[in-house]
Enzyme design. Sequence first.
Site, mmCIF file in Angstrom:
data_model
loop_
_atom_site.group_PDB
_atom_site.id
_atom_site.type_symbol
_atom_site.label_atom_id
_atom_site.label_comp_id
_atom_site.label_asym_id
_atom_site.label_seq_id
_atom_site.Cartn_x
_atom_site.Cartn_y
_atom_site.Cartn_z
ATOM 1 N N GLU A 44 0.848 -1.215 0.000
ATOM 2 C CA GLU A 44 0.000 0.000 0.000
ATOM 3 C C GLU A 44 0.879 1.259 0.000
ATOM 4 O O GLU A 44 0.555 2.264 0.627
ATOM 5 C CB GLU A 44 -0.953 0.032 1.215
ATOM 6 C CG GLU A 44 -1.940 -1.107 1.286
ATOM 7 C CD GLU A 44 -3.100 -1.028 0.293
ATOM 8 O OE1 GLU A 44 -3.282 0.034 -0.330
ATOM 9 O OE2 GLU A 44 -3.795 -2.053 0.150
HETATM 10 C C1 LIG Z 1 3.298 -9.924 0.117
HETATM 11 C C2 LIG Z 1 3.095 -8.830 -0.886
HETATM 12 C C3 LIG Z 1 1.846 -8.606 -1.419
HETATM 13 C C4 LIG Z 1 1.661 -7.635 -2.386
HETATM 14 N N1 LIG Z 1 0.433 -7.480 -2.978
HETATM 15 C C5 LIG Z 1 0.323 -6.698 -4.095
HETATM 16 C C6 LIG Z 1 -0.870 -6.703 -4.875
HETATM 17 O O1 LIG Z 1 -1.853 -7.374 -4.544
HETATM 18 N N2 LIG Z 1 -0.888 -5.954 -6.007
HETATM 19 C C7 LIG Z 1 0.165 -5.200 -6.408
HETATM 20 O O2 LIG Z 1 0.073 -4.557 -7.433
HETATM 21 N N3 LIG Z 1 1.303 -5.153 -5.661
HETATM 22 C C8 LIG Z 1 1.429 -5.886 -4.538
HETATM 23 N N4 LIG Z 1 2.579 -5.890 -3.816
HETATM 24 C C9 LIG Z 1 3.690 -5.054 -4.231
HETATM 25 C C10 LIG Z 1 3.970 -3.914 -3.297
HETATM 26 O O3 LIG Z 1 2.977 -2.954 -3.420
HETATM 27 C C11 LIG Z 1 5.379 -3.406 -3.600
HETATM 28 O O4 LIG Z 1 6.284 -4.382 -3.137
HETATM 29 C C12 LIG Z 1 5.666 -2.057 -2.993
HETATM 30 O O5 LIG Z 1 4.912 -1.065 -3.610
HETATM 31 C C13 LIG Z 1 7.137 -1.683 -3.080
HETATM 32 O O6 LIG Z 1 7.625 -1.844 -4.370
HETATM 33 P P1 LIG Z 1 8.966 -2.687 -4.600
HETATM 34 O O7 LIG Z 1 8.819 -3.977 -3.906
HETATM 35 O O8 LIG Z 1 9.264 -2.706 -6.038
HETATM 36 O O9 LIG Z 1 10.070 -1.875 -3.833
HETATM 37 P P2 LIG Z 1 10.877 -0.633 -4.434
HETATM 38 O O10 LIG Z 1 9.951 0.347 -5.025
HETATM 39 O O11 LIG Z 1 12.012 -1.135 -5.250
HETATM 40 O O12 LIG Z 1 11.449 -0.008 -3.091
HETATM 41 C C14 LIG Z 1 12.631 -0.489 -2.440
HETATM 42 C C15 LIG Z 1 12.998 0.507 -1.334
HETATM 43 O O13 LIG Z 1 13.292 1.778 -1.913
HETATM 44 C C16 LIG Z 1 12.449 2.770 -1.358
HETATM 45 N N5 LIG Z 1 12.084 3.738 -2.393
HETATM 46 C C17 LIG Z 1 11.552 3.495 -3.610
HETATM 47 N N6 LIG Z 1 11.335 4.640 -4.263
HETATM 48 C C18 LIG Z 1 11.740 5.638 -3.438
HETATM 49 C C19 LIG Z 1 11.755 7.059 -3.530
HETATM 50 N N7 LIG Z 1 11.281 7.716 -4.589
HETATM 51 N N8 LIG Z 1 12.240 7.737 -2.495
HETATM 52 C C20 LIG Z 1 12.680 7.115 -1.400
HETATM 53 N N9 LIG Z 1 12.683 5.792 -1.237
HETATM 54 C C21 LIG Z 1 12.212 5.060 -2.249
HETATM 55 C C22 LIG Z 1 11.233 2.028 -0.831
HETATM 56 O O14 LIG Z 1 10.590 2.739 0.197
HETATM 57 C C23 LIG Z 1 11.868 0.732 -0.344
HETATM 58 O O15 LIG Z 1 12.385 0.912 0.933
HETATM 59 C C24 LIG Z 1 2.765 -6.817 -2.787
HETATM 60 C C25 LIG Z 1 4.012 -7.029 -2.216
HETATM 61 C C26 LIG Z 1 4.193 -8.025 -1.289
HETATM 62 C C27 LIG Z 1 5.582 -8.252 -0.749
#
Ligand SMILES: Cc1cc2nc3c(=O)[nH]c(=O)nc-3n(C[C@H](O)[C@H](O)[C@H](O)COP(=O)(O)OP(=O)(O)OC[C@H]3O[C@@H](n4cnc5c(N)ncnc54)[C@H](O)[C@@H]3O)c2cc1C
Length: 597
Positions: free
Chosen positions: A407
Amino acid sequence: MSTVTGSVINIKGGEWLIRESEAADSFIPEDFQEEQLMVKDMCASFLDTEILPLIDRIDKLEPGLMPSLIDKAGQMGLLGTAIPEALGGLGKDFITSTLVNEGLGGGYSFSVAMAAHTGIGTLPILYFGTEAQKTKYIPKLASGEWKGSYGLTEPNSGSDALSAKTTATLSGDGKYYLLNGQKCWITNGGFADVFTVFAKVDGEKFTAFIVEKNFEGFTRGPEEHKMGIKGSSTVQLYFQDCKVPVENVLGEIGKGHIIAFNILNIGRLKLCAAALGGGKRIAGIAIEYANTREQFKTMISQFGAIKNKIAEMGIEIWVAESALYRVSKWIEDKEQELLADGKPFNEAALAAAEEYAIECAMLKVFGSEMLNYVVDESVQIHGGNGFSDEYMVSRAYRDSRINRIFEGTNEINRLLTVDMILKRGLKGRLDILTPAKNVAKELVSIPDFGASDDGPFSAEKKLIIQFKKAILLTAGAAVQKLMTKLESEQEILMHIADMVMITFHSESALLRVIKLSSSRGEEAVSFESDILRTFLYDSADKIDKNGKDAINAFAEGDEQRMLLMGLKRFTKTNPFNSKESKRRIADKLIALGKYPL
Ligand SMILES: Cc1cc2nc3c(=O)[nH]c(=O)nc-3n(C[C@H](O)[C@H](O)[C@H](O)COP(=O)(O)OP(=O)(O)OC[C@H]3O[C@@H](n4cnc5c(N)ncnc54)[C@H](O)[C@@H]3O)c2cc1C
């Protein structure tokens, strides 16, 4: 205009920061109506009888089990609380639907599956669907006959969701969009029947589509092996020339971002509600354990070190709850106001959530961090047993961690909190400039000693005013000094976000205590007053530290000295014996043997 409970308050999102709020206008959990409490109790007994006895089987992803439990929740009407009756739901108010999320929040993986189905799995179609789309999908989603899911994230686009690579190309006959790409981390993906999927039309226009599980070219991957919420289905989705009929475009072509971001506002508040429900249950388990485990011929709940943990858990939970329902009522009122103005249901619901997007982001961060704290200390209270899978706290510890990631990560939500306030300020939607200037002027004037109001909680009221001044001082100076460069100084933005979040939660707790004391009398709210005073005392130091770190990052010389002096003035507290206060809070919880509400 009628509302479910109490009077209508008319406050804009973020406006609490620049004006004083009246306790009488604030909705508090003690205002819940009988019917709302019945819904909450129903959820609690559903968890106790239908979910928790099966929790090991759920976590082993026993085929068919989770969908069958969602079906049961559907039979009880729990999937459609916020859906209009005409579409097969119960048409309940926003607070009641929030209570369902709280009530089911202690259900580990089941809570996640439920929240995904009723939130991101259903709301995009409910709010953005055409009449035909709503008629086709919503009654089935409300009953649980079809399970919903949401595909936004991709391997290379998570927080930066708009950089998605999945494409949609119109077929030669103009009847289909052909989707190509991949989604990952999709909750309920393994068993869902219908998905909201985001793809770029012609590789450019970010658009939402409704995809059914049997559409040609759609497949799903195996279950992910996760750290926690092991019973929640999480898979990848694959689209290979997946044929999506043109009538399944959701919303407008190129406007998918409006769907993606608006749905998240509500999801963030609901995540806080689920975290609250989970936090209450886990704190209860930890207190019960502390009341039965003896070491050194003493019940461990009698050790000061353990009492401190129990009190801190109680404080965090109570404060989160105060803020959650304050905002839920604002959203409910706004929705009612817009409906009364003739807006259709979906537009009213979306606009109401957007109005309080700042608060939803803060609730998500505070709620998820509260839960992480509660589960961590609950493991600690269990000692070695807390590390054993035989005990629920070990599962809670693993399951809780995801809440800071999905979220919108907590970093993204912190950034959004400040970004939205500043943007609303720039656009004239929220006048933060005038009060920020006034605070800057106040710095060079004679300090205002003592509280002018000497009624109940006058010192606490004054402290909240001072916290707001500390924010306006720090943020105002940062904007003036760094201008557009502030955007890339994320460390400063994080500090300001924490100041804002702590202040909002402090004020929510204050308003709840004042409202309670005016109905019950000051003596009858000594437990709540202890919570408030301890939270405020700690908050002053946190606001001071965040403010100092921010100011030291952009100011120097006389300006720095002046700002630090102002900050100190605004975060000054009287000596307070927090040890005794926390002992009283813990003693009450220990005597009750659970978290009270
Ligand atoms: C169990 C689980 C269920 C999920 N369910 C869904 C689902 O139903 N549908 C769906 O679409 N997605 C889902 N997700 C995905 C989830 O929403 C994403 O994992 C989340 O938005 C973070 O994206 P990412 O994993 O690519 O991390 P990244 O975006 O790569 O982030 C990695 C780190 O970098 C930081 N970061 C990234 N951008 C910035 C910035 N601009 N400034 C500062 N810090 C930053 C983040 O805060 C984090 O600490 C799920 C994930 C999990 C693990």
